[in-house]
Design a protein around this motif. Structure first.
Motif, PDB file in Angstrom:
ATOM      1  N   ARG A 201     -11.627  -7.710  -2.412  1.00 41.46           N
ATOM      2  CA  ARG A 201     -12.023  -6.686  -3.387  1.00 41.46           C
ATOM      3  C   ARG A 201     -12.293  -5.381  -2.644  1.00 41.46           C
ATOM      4  NH1 ARG A 201     -16.399  -9.949  -7.223  1.00 41.46           N
ATOM      5  NH2 ARG A 201     -14.983 -11.618  -7.901  1.00 41.46           N
ATOM      6  N   ASN A 202     -11.942  -4.307  -3.268  1.00 36.33           N
ATOM      7  CA  ASN A 202     -12.189  -2.970  -2.718  1.00 36.33           C
ATOM      8  C   ASN A 202     -11.733  -2.822  -1.267  1.00 36.33           C
ATOM      9  OD1 ASN A 202     -13.562  -2.196  -5.159  1.00 36.33           O
ATOM     10  ND2 ASN A 202     -15.346  -3.315  -4.418  1.00 36.33           N
ATOM     11  N   PRO A 203     -10.451  -3.052  -0.987  1.00 37.12           N
ATOM     12  CA  PRO A 203      -9.971  -2.881   0.393  1.00 37.12           C
ATOM     13  C   PRO A 203     -10.181  -1.447   0.857  1.00 37.12           C
ATOM     14  CG  PRO A 203      -8.124  -3.059  -1.149  1.00 37.12           C
ATOM     15  CD  PRO A 203      -9.352  -3.423  -1.915  1.00 37.12           C
ATOM     16  N   ALA A 204     -10.580  -1.311   2.139  1.00 38.53           N
ATOM     17  CA  ALA A 204     -10.869   0.013   2.708  1.00 38.53           C
ATOM     18  C   ALA A 204      -9.589   0.625   3.267  1.00 38.53           C
ATOM     19  CB  ALA A 204     -11.939  -0.113   3.780  1.00 38.53           C
ATOM     20  N   CYS A 205      -8.666   0.958   2.394  1.00 38.84           N
ATOM     21  CA  CYS A 205      -7.359   1.451   2.825  1.00 38.84           C
ATOM     22  C   CYS A 205      -7.468   2.743   3.633  1.00 38.84           C
ATOM     23  CB  CYS A 205      -6.457   1.674   1.604  1.00 38.84           C
ATOM     24  SG  CYS A 205      -6.110   0.173   0.654  1.00 38.84           S
ATOM     25  N   GLY A 206      -8.509   3.525   3.385  1.00 41.47           N
ATOM     26  CA  GLY A 206      -8.645   4.800   4.078  1.00 41.47           C
ATOM     27  C   GLY A 206      -8.801   4.672   5.577  1.00 41.47           C
ATOM     28  N   ILE A 207      -9.280   3.518   6.065  1.00 42.94           N
ATOM     29  CA  ILE A 207      -9.457   3.336   7.516  1.00 42.94           C
ATOM     30  C   ILE A 207      -8.535   2.259   8.067  1.00 42.94           C
ATOM     31  CG2 ILE A 207     -11.844   4.147   7.501  1.00 42.94           C
ATOM     32  CD1 ILE A 207     -12.734   1.200   7.602  1.00 42.94           C
ATOM     33  N   CYS A 208      -7.573   1.826   7.278  1.00 40.22           N
ATOM     34  CA  CYS A 208      -6.688   0.742   7.712  1.00 40.22           C
ATOM     35  C   CYS A 208      -5.617   1.271   8.671  1.00 40.22           C
ATOM     36  CB  CYS A 208      -6.009   0.085   6.513  1.00 40.22           C
ATOM     37  SG  CYS A 208      -4.862  -1.228   6.976  1.00 40.22           S
ATOM     38  N   PRO A 209      -5.468   0.649   9.831  1.00 39.47           N
ATOM     39  CA  PRO A 209      -4.444   1.128  10.784  1.00 39.47           C
ATOM     40  C   PRO A 209      -3.019   0.873  10.332  1.00 39.47           C
ATOM     41  CG  PRO A 209      -5.394  -0.939  11.549  1.00 39.47           C
ATOM     42  CD  PRO A 209      -6.205  -0.521  10.364  1.00 39.47           C
ATOM     43  N   LEU A 210      -2.831   0.053   9.300  1.00 36.96           N
ATOM     44  CA  LEU A 210      -1.482  -0.265   8.809  1.00 36.96           C
ATOM     45  C   LEU A 210      -1.183   0.401   7.472  1.00 36.96           C
ATOM     46  CD1 LEU A 210      -1.341  -4.086   9.664  1.00 36.96           C
ATOM     47  CD2 LEU A 210      -0.883  -2.117  11.129  1.00 36.96           C
ATOM     48  N   ARG A 211      -2.021   1.314   7.060  1.00 34.59           N
ATOM     49  CA  ARG A 211      -1.879   1.913   5.738  1.00 34.59           C
ATOM     50  C   ARG A 211      -0.508   2.550   5.534  1.00 34.59           C
ATOM     51  NH1 ARG A 211      -5.663   6.954   4.664  1.00 34.59           N
ATOM     52  NH2 ARG A 211      -4.258   7.742   6.291  1.00 34.59           N
ATOM     53  N   ASP A 212      -0.017   3.285   6.533  1.00 32.77           N
ATOM     54  CA  ASP A 212       1.233   4.027   6.350  1.00 32.77           C
ATOM     55  C   ASP A 212       2.429   3.117   6.113  1.00 32.77           C
ATOM     56  OD1 ASP A 212      -0.202   6.327   6.670  1.00 32.77           O
ATOM     57  OD2 ASP A 212       0.381   6.650   8.768  1.00 32.77           O
ATOM     58  N   GLY A 213       2.356   1.884   6.611  1.00 31.99           N
ATOM     59  CA  GLY A 213       3.477   0.960   6.418  1.00 31.99           C
ATOM     60  C   GLY A 213       3.225  -0.080   5.352  1.00 31.99           C
ATOM     61  N   CYS A 214       2.180   0.098   4.562  1.00 34.64           N
ATOM     62  CA  CYS A 214       1.788  -0.914   3.583  1.00 34.64           C
ATOM     63  C   CYS A 214       2.377  -0.623   2.214  1.00 34.64           C
ATOM     64  CB  CYS A 214       0.263  -0.987   3.487  1.00 34.64           C
ATOM     65  SG  CYS A 214      -0.335  -2.204   2.301  1.00 34.64           S
ATOM     66  N   ALA A 215       3.195  -1.546   1.715  1.00 34.64           N
ATOM     67  CA  ALA A 215       3.833  -1.350   0.412  1.00 34.64           C
ATOM     68  C   ALA A 215       2.812  -1.385  -0.713  1.00 34.64           C
ATOM     69  CB  ALA A 215       4.897  -2.424   0.202  1.00 34.64           C
ATOM     70  N   ALA A 216       1.788  -2.223  -0.606  1.00 35.42           N
ATOM     71  CA  ALA A 216       0.781  -2.298  -1.663  1.00 35.42           C
ATOM     72  C   ALA A 216      -0.027  -1.016  -1.755  1.00 35.42           C
ATOM     73  CB  ALA A 216      -0.141  -3.488  -1.428  1.00 35.42           C
ATOM     74  N   PHE A 217      -0.249  -0.345  -0.595  1.00 37.84           N
ATOM     75  CA  PHE A 217      -0.995   0.912  -0.603  1.00 37.84           C
ATOM     76  C   PHE A 217      -0.271   1.968  -1.428  1.00 37.84           C
ATOM     77  CE2 PHE A 217      -1.825   5.110   1.417  1.00 37.84           C
ATOM     78  CZ  PHE A 217      -3.160   5.234   1.057  1.00 37.84           C
ATOM     79  N   ARG A 218       1.037   1.866  -1.467  1.00 37.22           N
ATOM     80  CA  ARG A 218       1.826   2.850  -2.219  1.00 37.22           C
ATOM     81  C   ARG A 218       1.845   2.568  -3.717  1.00 37.22           C
ATOM     82  NH1 ARG A 218       4.905   2.225   2.595  1.00 37.22           N
ATOM     83  NH2 ARG A 218       6.354   0.747   1.623  1.00 37.22           N
ATOM     84  N   THR A 219       1.265   1.442  -4.126  1.00 36.63           N
ATOM     85  CA  THR A 219       1.140   1.158  -5.552  1.00 36.63           C
ATOM     86  C   THR A 219      -0.199   1.709  -6.040  1.00 36.63           C
ATOM     87  OG1 THR A 219      -0.034  -0.958  -5.352  1.00 36.63           O
ATOM     88  CG2 THR A 219       2.384  -1.003  -5.123  1.00 36.63           C
TER      89      THR A 219
END
Length: 356
Positions: A201-219
């Motif tokens: 729940r509530n993933p901290a995408c703002g500090i994730c080192p893999l955010r730029d390559g994450c397909a779910a982040f783009r949803t």
């Protein structure tokens, strides 16, 4: 010369993050060491199955102090180990732990095998645990997928197939990003990412080192992955337990069958947990019943255990395997949570009655 496989970009980013932010855990080697004591890795992985790091920490410390290596654990008494495990739950793990330790000593000279195939042949070691030990303890390339890694990979690739059907797809995706180098660190880095940043729940995408390559982040909703099938309702069962106390200040603790739920543990004598409303008590006594049952939730069902309290004369021996246990030492009996709650309830009521 062998051809070196390029390290996936995801692995490079994640390992760089792990070098700085790795959790310091008592069973881990430092980042970059890429190997750890197989005994400690195995013990921690078994304890961590469906149990939190915070809950496991104190148990791991006590176990490794009491049994510092696999030979010491293999030589322990079954009852001692089960009592030490009490409170961690999923007691089949404890029985498998002892069987595995004895197999390592008897069949491998006290040295853990270093391949997934050989590790999987050990009692209680499944695909995940074998892969984790091979990677973390021996630096062998293995695809390590626990619940945290499953969640991270499902989001990285926005895998829309619902669980559990998605697991084959998730494993293949995890394989595609697993490097040939620093495999132990990579496995632990993925676990850390899922435990601390890519949470359910509530993933901290703002500090994730893999955010730029994450397909779910783009949803619009990365927390929607992994997609889960609808849960079936958990069945509710009823049962009866008997607190049998004698004139010498002792309670009768039955030893549960080795196979089955809470196998090999001490506990109160109980009925079948789908029993009729008024089953026959194990001994003759004047019985009273606690006002409310002791409620407990197991993995696959919930239970309401009615507790009956009776007192017998010294010298009485209830049927079945068990032992008289001093009430003053009840905390040392290693009771699983269900029976520890029952003991707490009965003894609290006895103290209140004595004050009246």
């Amino acid at each position: 010369m062998p051809v070196e496989t390029p390290v996936p970009e995801i692995a490079i980013s994640l390992l760089a993050h792990y070098d700085v932010h790795a959790r310091r855990l008592p069973w881990r080697a430092a980042p970059g060491a890429n190997a750890a004591d197989p005994y400690r890795v195995w013990l921690s992985e078994v304890m961590l199955q469906q149990t939190t790091v915070a809950a496991v920490g104190p148990y791991f410390t006590r176990f490794t102090h009491r049994w510092p290596d696999v030979a010491a654990l293999a030589a322990s008494e079954d009852a001692d180990l089960m009592a030490a495990w009490a409170g961690l739950g999923y007691y089949a793990r404890a029985r498998n732990l002892l069987a595995c330790a004895r197999a390592v000593v008897a069949d491998h000279g006290g040295i853990f095998p270093d391949t997934e195939e050989a590790l999987r042949a050990l009692p209680g070691v499944g695909a995940y645990t074998a892969a984790a030990i091979a990677a973390i303890a021996f630096g062998r390339r293995a695809v390590v997928v626990d619940a945290n890694v499953e969640r991270v990979v499902a989001r990285l690739f926005a895998i829309a197939t619902p669980l559990p059907a998605a697991r084959t797809e998730i494993r293949a995706a995890a394989d595609s990003i697993t490097p040939d180098v620093r495999v132990g660190d990579f496995a632990q880095a993925m676990m850390d990412l899922g435990a601390t940043i890519c949470t359910s729940r509530n993933p901290a995408c703002g500090i994730c080192p893999l955010r730029d390559g994450c397909a779910a982040f783009r949803t619009a909703d990365p927390a929607a992955f992994p997609v889960k099938a609808a849960k079936k309702p958990r069945p509710h069962r009823l049962g009866h337990g008997w607190w049998i106390e004698d004139g010498d200040g002792r309670v009768w603790l039955a030893r549960r069958p080795d196979k089955g739920l809470l196998g090999g543990m001490r506990g109160l004598p109980t009925s079948d947990w789908s029993a009729a409303p008024d089953p026959t008590p194990p001994v003759e006594a004047v019985w009273s019943r606690l006002d409310a049952p002791v409620d407990h939730v197991f993995t696959h069902f919930s239970l309401a255990l009615a507790i009956h309290v009776g007192r017998v004369e010294s010298g009485c021996v209830p049927p079945g395997p068990g032992e008289w246990w001093p009430l003053a030492l009840i905390e040392e009996a290693g009771l699983p949570t269900l029976f520890r709650r029952a003991a707490d309830r009965v003894m609290k009521e006895e103290r209140e009655d004595a004050r009246q």
